[in-house]
Enzyme design. Structure first.
Site, PDB file in Angstrom:
ATOM      1  N   ARG A  46       0.803  -1.217   0.000  1.00 41.24           N
ATOM      2  CA  ARG A  46       0.000   0.000   0.000  1.00 41.24           C
ATOM      3  C   ARG A  46       0.845   1.281   0.000  1.00 41.24           C
ATOM      4  O   ARG A  46       0.536   2.229  -0.692  1.00 41.24           O
ATOM      5  CB  ARG A  46      -0.914  -0.017   1.223  1.00 41.24           C
ATOM      6  CG  ARG A  46      -2.127   0.836   1.035  1.00 41.24           C
ATOM      7  CD  ARG A  46      -3.099   0.666   2.158  1.00 41.24           C
ATOM      8  NE  ARG A  46      -2.869  -0.599   2.884  1.00 41.24           N
ATOM      9  CZ  ARG A  46      -3.572  -0.963   3.934  1.00 41.24           C
ATOM     10  NH1 ARG A  46      -4.532  -0.198   4.377  1.00 41.24           N
ATOM     11  NH2 ARG A  46      -3.333  -2.099   4.548  1.00 41.24           N
ATOM     12  N   HIS A 173       4.617 -24.689   4.699  1.00 44.52           N
ATOM     13  CA  HIS A 173       6.081 -24.673   4.609  1.00 44.52           C
ATOM     14  C   HIS A 173       6.716 -25.959   5.146  1.00 44.52           C
ATOM     15  O   HIS A 173       7.861 -26.244   4.839  1.00 44.52           O
ATOM     16  CB  HIS A 173       6.673 -23.415   5.260  1.00 44.52           C
ATOM     17  CG  HIS A 173       6.735 -23.461   6.757  1.00 44.52           C
ATOM     18  ND1 HIS A 173       5.654 -23.244   7.545  1.00 44.52           N
ATOM     19  CD2 HIS A 173       7.763 -23.694   7.602  1.00 44.52           C
ATOM     20  CE1 HIS A 173       6.004 -23.340   8.815  1.00 44.52           C
ATOM     21  NE2 HIS A 173       7.290 -23.618   8.888  1.00 44.52           N
ATOM     22  N   LYS A 177      10.355 -28.607   3.881  1.00 46.92           N
ATOM     23  CA  LYS A 177      11.496 -28.991   4.727  1.00 46.92           C
ATOM     24  C   LYS A 177      12.152 -30.244   4.169  1.00 46.92           C
ATOM     25  O   LYS A 177      11.473 -31.195   3.780  1.00 46.92           O
ATOM     26  CB  LYS A 177      11.029 -29.250   6.166  1.00 46.92           C
ATOM     27  CG  LYS A 177      10.648 -27.990   6.916  1.00 46.92           C
ATOM     28  CD  LYS A 177      10.294 -28.317   8.348  1.00 46.92           C
ATOM     29  CE  LYS A 177       9.644 -27.136   9.038  1.00 46.92           C
ATOM     30  NZ  LYS A 177      10.573 -26.157   9.571  1.00 46.92           N
ATOM     31  N   GLU A 211       7.903 -26.849  20.286  1.00 51.36           N
ATOM     32  CA  GLU A 211       8.579 -25.569  20.058  1.00 51.36           C
ATOM     33  C   GLU A 211       8.938 -24.928  21.394  1.00 51.36           C
ATOM     34  O   GLU A 211       8.256 -25.175  22.397  1.00 51.36           O
ATOM     35  CB  GLU A 211       7.663 -24.612  19.297  1.00 51.36           C
ATOM     36  CG  GLU A 211       7.252 -25.096  17.928  1.00 51.36           C
ATOM     37  CD  GLU A 211       6.434 -24.034  17.218  1.00 51.36           C
ATOM     38  OE1 GLU A 211       7.033 -23.254  16.475  1.00 51.36           O
ATOM     39  OE2 GLU A 211       5.213 -23.974  17.429  1.00 51.36           O
ATOM     40  N   ASP A 230      -3.500 -23.759  14.035  1.00 47.65           N
ATOM     41  CA  ASP A 230      -2.203 -23.206  13.633  1.00 47.65           C
ATOM     42  C   ASP A 230      -1.218 -24.306  13.217  1.00 47.65           C
ATOM     43  O   ASP A 230      -0.396 -24.092  12.334  1.00 47.65           O
ATOM     44  CB  ASP A 230      -1.629 -22.400  14.811  1.00 47.65           C
ATOM     45  CG  ASP A 230      -0.330 -21.697  14.467  1.00 47.65           C
ATOM     46  OD1 ASP A 230      -0.338 -20.930  13.486  1.00 47.65           O
ATOM     47  OD2 ASP A 230       0.685 -21.921  15.157  1.00 47.65           O
ATOM     48  N   HIS A 235       0.267 -28.558   9.377  1.00 47.31           N
ATOM     49  CA  HIS A 235       1.593 -29.176   9.399  1.00 47.31           C
ATOM     50  C   HIS A 235       1.573 -30.630   9.891  1.00 47.31           C
ATOM     51  O   HIS A 235       2.140 -31.517   9.254  1.00 47.31           O
ATOM     52  CB  HIS A 235       2.547 -28.368  10.282  1.00 47.31           C
ATOM     53  CG  HIS A 235       2.626 -26.912   9.929  1.00 47.31           C
ATOM     54  ND1 HIS A 235       2.560 -26.458   8.633  1.00 47.31           N
ATOM     55  CD2 HIS A 235       2.762 -25.801  10.695  1.00 47.31           C
ATOM     56  CE1 HIS A 235       2.650 -25.133   8.625  1.00 47.31           C
ATOM     57  NE2 HIS A 235       2.775 -24.711   9.868  1.00 47.31           N
ATOM     58  N   LYS A 326       3.705 -25.071  22.244  1.00 44.53           N
ATOM     59  CA  LYS A 326       4.643 -23.946  22.329  1.00 44.53           C
ATOM     60  C   LYS A 326       5.212 -23.875  23.739  1.00 44.53           C
ATOM     61  O   LYS A 326       4.619 -24.364  24.682  1.00 44.53           O
ATOM     62  CB  LYS A 326       3.921 -22.641  22.014  1.00 44.53           C
ATOM     63  CG  LYS A 326       3.324 -22.628  20.623  1.00 44.53           C
ATOM     64  CD  LYS A 326       3.524 -21.292  19.954  1.00 44.53           C
ATOM     65  CE  LYS A 326       2.983 -21.265  18.545  1.00 44.53           C
ATOM     66  NZ  LYS A 326       3.841 -21.912  17.571  1.00 44.53           N
TER      67      LYS A 326
HETATM   68  C1  BG6 Z   1       3.818 -21.668  11.565  1.00 41.06           C
HETATM   69  C2  BG6 Z   1       2.960 -21.404  12.768  1.00 41.06           C
HETATM   70  O1  BG6 Z   1       3.017 -22.097  10.488  1.00 41.06           O
HETATM   71  O2  BG6 Z   1       4.778 -22.665  11.860  1.00 41.06           O
HETATM   72  C3  BG6 Z   1       3.824 -21.003  13.951  1.00 41.06           C
HETATM   73  O3  BG6 Z   1       2.028 -20.372  12.495  1.00 41.06           O
HETATM   74  C4  BG6 Z   1       4.908 -22.019  14.182  1.00 41.06           C
HETATM   75  O4  BG6 Z   1       3.033 -20.855  15.117  1.00 41.06           O
HETATM   76  C5  BG6 Z   1       5.662 -22.316  12.899  1.00 41.06           C
HETATM   77  O5  BG6 Z   1       5.785 -21.499  15.175  1.00 41.06           O
HETATM   78  C6  BG6 Z   1       6.636 -23.461  13.094  1.00 41.06           C
HETATM   79  O6  BG6 Z   1       7.446 -23.570  11.970  1.00 41.06           O
HETATM   80  P1  BG6 Z   1       8.931 -24.130  12.077  1.00 41.06           P
HETATM   81  O7  BG6 Z   1       9.399 -24.162  10.667  1.00 41.06           O
HETATM   82  O8  BG6 Z   1       9.692 -23.207  12.961  1.00 41.06           O
HETATM   83  O9  BG6 Z   1       8.803 -25.499  12.692  1.00 41.06           O
END
Ligand code: BG6
Length: 477
Positions: A46, A173, A177, A211, A230, A235, A326
């Site tokens: 923007r 993502h 990996k 995490e 999340d 994942h 977490k």
């Molecule tokens: C993200 C989540 O998609 O993946 C986060 O929104 C999380 O909350 C993260 O911390 C973890 O990714 P990675 O690659 O650090 O394991």
């Protein structure tokens, strides 16, 4: 090997994801010689700024998040030369003609929607209105892809109004990996594992994504989401699919995704007693979730542990235990395939329970180890001991084989037109269809998450989930 020439437009080009991941990732691909001579990246957002300001912003982002020692001034300058900037009004007319004027014919056009999903429709519509997108263009979208089945269906319909499924790249993502892809290589590239990969030999499978980070700084997003949306819906579900799917007949985007979809569809509903929600509580190691999320009354979960079943022949009665949280004691992601006990032992006096366990470490210290039983060294007779056959990929492959970051790989796959590591619309919807009743059940019961201390392995109830079945979680270390 360089990919084909491209114009990549990043909507949200000044945002957090662009600065942390997308742009430094592109620079690393540039250093690796993968960006063709005339490829260009166009940031769109923007605020008004000149190309020079944008380049300066990216220079700082690369310095902060680049994570590579190889960068040197002249290469970064050469990379920045390929960057342009357009101030754009996603829901109005401003900037679209300028963007149209910048796009070149005869090169791949890719559009990264690094913006909230509420703008997907507006962007898709304008890309067509202004003749910027064509039938060969690709769009990349990020999670969260909806917050339940209905919203995911709506998003899919919005995108489908302007793009074919083969043009849509939904990023998870975790699929980028290295070790996650290795799951497929290990299973389908070796003769050793696949014959044992079923309920006859496997007792259970554990998937842990622990995490140490909390939600501080992103509480406003996370508090409405929670660990189930999340992490689990996307994942962990992807990891489960790759570990459980049938061998695809070929390694091709739709064939692989067809097999993953079958796994999700075969997942049984999860009963309330098979799932534990947790929320981190203050300890000497840090503040509570509620403080981090700045919501003193939050009942959002920062931890989930569950037991699930896949109703098909291969996995009949084999439990899959999933766990993610977490602010846990260590950052450690692992898939452990725990094989059954031997039915009979010939070694007199050996009463210990020996089990083969294949552990696939996703991060950190990517690699695999296989626990095998051998004779304890020494003259003490046939005493058995379990030892790991350890293979750390970095040691085995050498440091120069360092894997590209997930985003780098996935962006290059977009340009190559390879959708294997992207989620298809039906996969995402099937995952929500399985997750929705769990979340709705919590909401209906006003479920209160169990507390666990920052720096621990999660709530005690999660340990009980396994103990009840005579099993144990693997240690998080
Ligand atoms: C993200 C989540 O998609 O993946 C986060 O929104 C999380 O909350 C993260 O911390 C973890 O990714 P990675 O690659 O650090 O394991």
């Amino acid at each position: 090997i360089p990919v084909e020439c491209f114009d990549l437009v990043i909507f949200g080009g000044t945002g957090d994801l662009a600065r942390r991941k997308i742009l430094p990732g592109l620079f690393r691909r540039f250093l690796a010689g993968q960006m063709p001579e005339n490829a260009r990246v166009i940031g769109a957002a923007r605020s008004e700024m000149e190309d020079a300001d944008y380049r300066q912003m990216v220079r700082e982002a690369v310095a902060e998040f680049g994570g590579t020692e190889k960068e040197n001034g002249s290469q970064l300058d050469a990379f920045l030369e390929r960057l342009h900037y357009v101030a754009i009004d996603a829901t109005g007319d401003g900037g679209w003609d300028k963007l149209a004027g910048l796009m070149r014919d005869g090169v791949i056009r890719a559009f990264y929607f690094s913006v909230g999903p509420s703008l997907f429709g507006a962007l898709a519509e304008r890309l067509h209105q202004h003749g910027i997108a064509d039938a060969a263009s690709r769009i990349v979208v990020e999670k969260p892809f909806g917050h339940d089945l209905a919203s995911a269906q709506e998003l899919n319909a919005t995108l489908a109004a302007h793009f074919d499924e083969h043009q849509i790249y939904r990023i998870d993502h975790y699929l980028g990996k290295e070790t996650v892809q290795n799951l497929m290589a290990v299973r389908f590239g070796n003769v050793l594992f696949e014959p044992l990969w079923n309920s006859h030999y496997i007792d259970h499978i554990q998937i842990t994504v622990a995490e140490t980070v909390g939600v501080g700084g992103r509480g406003s997003y996370y508090d409405k989401s929670g660990a189930m949306r999340d992490m689990v819906q996307n994942h962990l579900m992807q990891l489960l699919c790759l570990i459980a799917m049938e061998p695809p007949s070929i390694y091709d985007a739709d064939t692989v995704r067809d097999e993953k979809l079958k796994v999700i569809r075969a997942l049984q509903p999860v009963e309330p007693h098979q799932i534990v929600r947790g929320q981190y509580d203050a300890s000497s190691e840090g503040p509570s979730y509620r403080e981090d999320a700045e919501n003193p009354r939050s009942f959002t979960e920062s931890f989930v542990a569950m037991k699930c079943h896949i109703a098909n022949w291969r996995w009949a009665k084999v439990p899959f235990y999933l766990r993610t949280g977490k602010r846990m004691k260590a950052r450690s992601s692992e898939i452990a395939v725990v094989f059954k006990d031997l039915g009979h032992t010939i070694f007199e006096g050996d009463t210990a329970r020996h089990r083969n366990i294949l552990s696939i470490r996703l991060q950190p210290n990517e690699g695999m180890d296989l626990q095998v039983t051998i004779k304890e060294p020494g003259p003490g007779g046939m005493r058995l001991v379990d030892v790991p056959l350890d293979m750390t990929f970095a040691d085995a492959l050498g440091a120069d084989q360092e894997a590209p970051d997930a985003y780098e790989r996935l962006i290059m796959d977009v340009i190559r037109g390879n959708q294997t590591l992207f989620m298809r619309g039906d996969e995402v919807e099937a995952a929500w269809a399985w997750t929705d009743p769990i979340i709705k059940g919590w909401e209906a019961r006003n479920d209160v998450p169990k507390l666990y201390e920052v720096g621990s392995a999660g709530p005690d109830d999660a340990l009980m989930l396994m103990h009840r079945d005579g099993r144990r979680w693997r240690e998080i270390k």
